[in-house]
Write a protein that holds these residues in place. Sequence first.
Motif, mmCIF file in Angstrom:
data_model
loop_
_atom_site.group_PDB
_atom_site.id
_atom_site.type_symbol
_atom_site.label_atom_id
_atom_site.label_comp_id
_atom_site.label_asym_id
_atom_site.label_seq_id
_atom_site.Cartn_x
_atom_site.Cartn_y
_atom_site.Cartn_z
ATOM 1 N N ARG A 41 53.012 92.925 84.682
ATOM 2 C CA ARG A 41 52.304 93.604 85.774
ATOM 3 C C ARG A 41 53.022 94.895 86.166
ATOM 4 N NH1 ARG A 41 51.922 87.971 89.174
ATOM 5 N NH2 ARG A 41 50.193 87.022 87.997
ATOM 6 N N ILE A 49 52.389 97.731 83.645
ATOM 7 C CA ILE A 49 51.066 98.341 83.812
ATOM 8 C C ILE A 49 51.040 99.238 85.042
ATOM 9 C CG2 ILE A 49 48.634 97.839 84.297
ATOM 10 C CD1 ILE A 49 49.036 95.275 82.550
ATOM 11 N N GLU A 50 51.682 98.809 86.126
ATOM 12 C CA GLU A 50 51.729 99.643 87.324
ATOM 13 C C GLU A 50 52.552 100.904 87.085
ATOM 14 O OE1 GLU A 50 49.717 99.236 89.907
ATOM 15 O OE2 GLU A 50 48.989 97.650 88.580
ATOM 16 N N ARG A 53 50.214 103.190 85.399
ATOM 17 C CA ARG A 53 49.220 103.676 86.356
ATOM 18 C C ARG A 53 49.809 104.791 87.241
ATOM 19 N NH1 ARG A 53 44.949 100.778 87.802
ATOM 20 N NH2 ARG A 53 46.009 98.816 87.287
ATOM 21 N N CYS A 83 47.654 84.672 81.381
ATOM 22 C CA CYS A 83 48.413 85.872 81.746
ATOM 23 C C CYS A 83 48.064 87.047 80.835
ATOM 24 C CB CYS A 83 49.905 85.589 81.696
ATOM 25 S SG CYS A 83 50.498 84.495 83.013
ATOM 26 N N GLU A 102 44.835 88.374 81.951
ATOM 27 C CA GLU A 102 45.019 89.092 83.215
ATOM 28 C C GLU A 102 45.577 90.489 82.966
ATOM 29 O OE1 GLU A 102 47.781 89.409 87.110
ATOM 30 O OE2 GLU A 102 48.066 87.670 85.813
ATOM 31 N N ALA A 103 46.515 90.608 82.032
ATOM 32 C CA ALA A 103 47.088 91.922 81.709
ATOM 33 C C ALA A 103 46.008 92.882 81.224
ATOM 34 C CB ALA A 103 48.182 91.768 80.666
ATOM 35 N N GLU A 146 42.855 92.772 81.928
ATOM 36 C CA GLU A 146 42.008 93.109 83.073
ATOM 37 C C GLU A 146 42.682 94.146 83.970
ATOM 38 O OE1 GLU A 146 38.596 93.066 85.255
ATOM 39 O OE2 GLU A 146 38.967 92.026 83.344
ATOM 40 N N ARG A 147 43.977 93.992 84.215
ATOM 41 C CA ARG A 147 44.713 94.922 85.064
ATOM 42 C C ARG A 147 44.739 96.335 84.478
ATOM 43 N NH1 ARG A 147 48.675 93.601 88.943
ATOM 44 N NH2 ARG A 147 48.513 91.443 89.641
ATOM 45 N N ALA A 148 44.745 96.426 83.159
ATOM 46 C CA ALA A 148 44.865 97.725 82.504
ATOM 47 C C ALA A 148 43.518 98.411 82.294
ATOM 48 C CB ALA A 148 45.578 97.555 81.166
ATOM 49 N N LYS A 149 42.430 97.779 82.671
ATOM 50 C CA LYS A 149 41.115 98.390 82.477
ATOM 51 C C LYS A 149 41.036 99.745 83.193
ATOM 52 C CE LYS A 149 37.973 94.564 81.447
ATOM 53 N NZ LYS A 149 36.837 93.759 81.943
#
Length: 369
Positions: free
Chosen positions: A200, A203-204, A207, A231, A234-235, A237-240
């Motif tokens: 997470r 990815i942040e 971003r 997980c 989820e990664a 999805e977070r990076a979309k």
Amino acid sequence: MTALNIGIIAIHSFPIPSPTHTGDIVILDLAIALTELGHEVTMYAPEGTQAPGRLLTMPASLGKAAPSSEACEQQCFNDHQAALRAQDVVHDFSNTKRIAEILAFEGRPTVSTLLGGTWAHPNPPANICVWSEAMRQRGLRGATDYEGTPTPAMGGPPQRPIKDTHVVYGGIDTDWYRPEGPKEPWVLWMNRWHPAKGYRQAIELARATGIPLVMAGEHPNNEMFEYQRTCALEAVERAKGLSNVRFAWLPADPDHHTAKREMYRRARALIYSIRFQEPFGLSQVESLACGTPVVGVGYGSVPEVIDHGKTGFVVGDSIAELAAAVQRIGNIDSRICREEAVRRFDRRVMAESYLAEYQAVINGQVWGG
């Protein structure tokens, strides 16, 4: 040193190399390096282990709850007790150290290594080694690998303190993990899909900064454990919507480690954004051996493995600090990363360190007993 007859007890989960690609590969690397140094090594491990010499099999759980570690270890002892008693020294990497416990009670030389976590069993064996000084200090307190992190409850309650332990760093095959080809402009996160490994945060970081980031790991469909599959999804999805983030799914064996090495070789830096007290972290060393610096959050072993400003940067647990370190990565000389990895973390260096521990216990030394 006179050639030794060494027994190495592996963990019971899978043959080595493990299909889960965990740190137990160090057990095999140790056996290979000891053999190369002229010693006779017998591995006690699940069938299918790529032992460099004699293999005497231990029952395997293959990722299931049963049979238990203690049951597998006891069966291994029952099946091979004559061979075990004939060794000059036995090195036990298993979960409960049942074989080391039996042999030590008989007065035979044993060394045990904790691969992670703390000691949860009633009787800690003597002559324990751990991967780092940070891990040693936690062991002496009975603290978990999540002490002092944002999620201390993930480690469960405090464990049994260990009276004393020695530090031997892990090692890798630096002849195989070596630089080749040019670097590319992206940075790499490559680890297990688990919040403690910091996917997470990586990815942040992408971003917040716009840096090109490659997220590498097992494909969700290849994950053996449902939590890690969740997980991984989820990664994604977070990076979309982040055009600067790309996923690189590592293939299954036998190509897994080769693909991983190519990622290390091409990356500008490895982002090691962990959220737990890392016992050692072989991926740090693999990256350095490929000439790729590491930007690591300073939990656990990270400050011991990374030479701040020389082979990478050790930072606090914030996106701002990770981002600032990535901007400075051009100041790191990849040749020095490689040189330091070979000097400190080659598997032969690890083997020489363990040989000193073996000789000490053969000579009657005891620590932590």
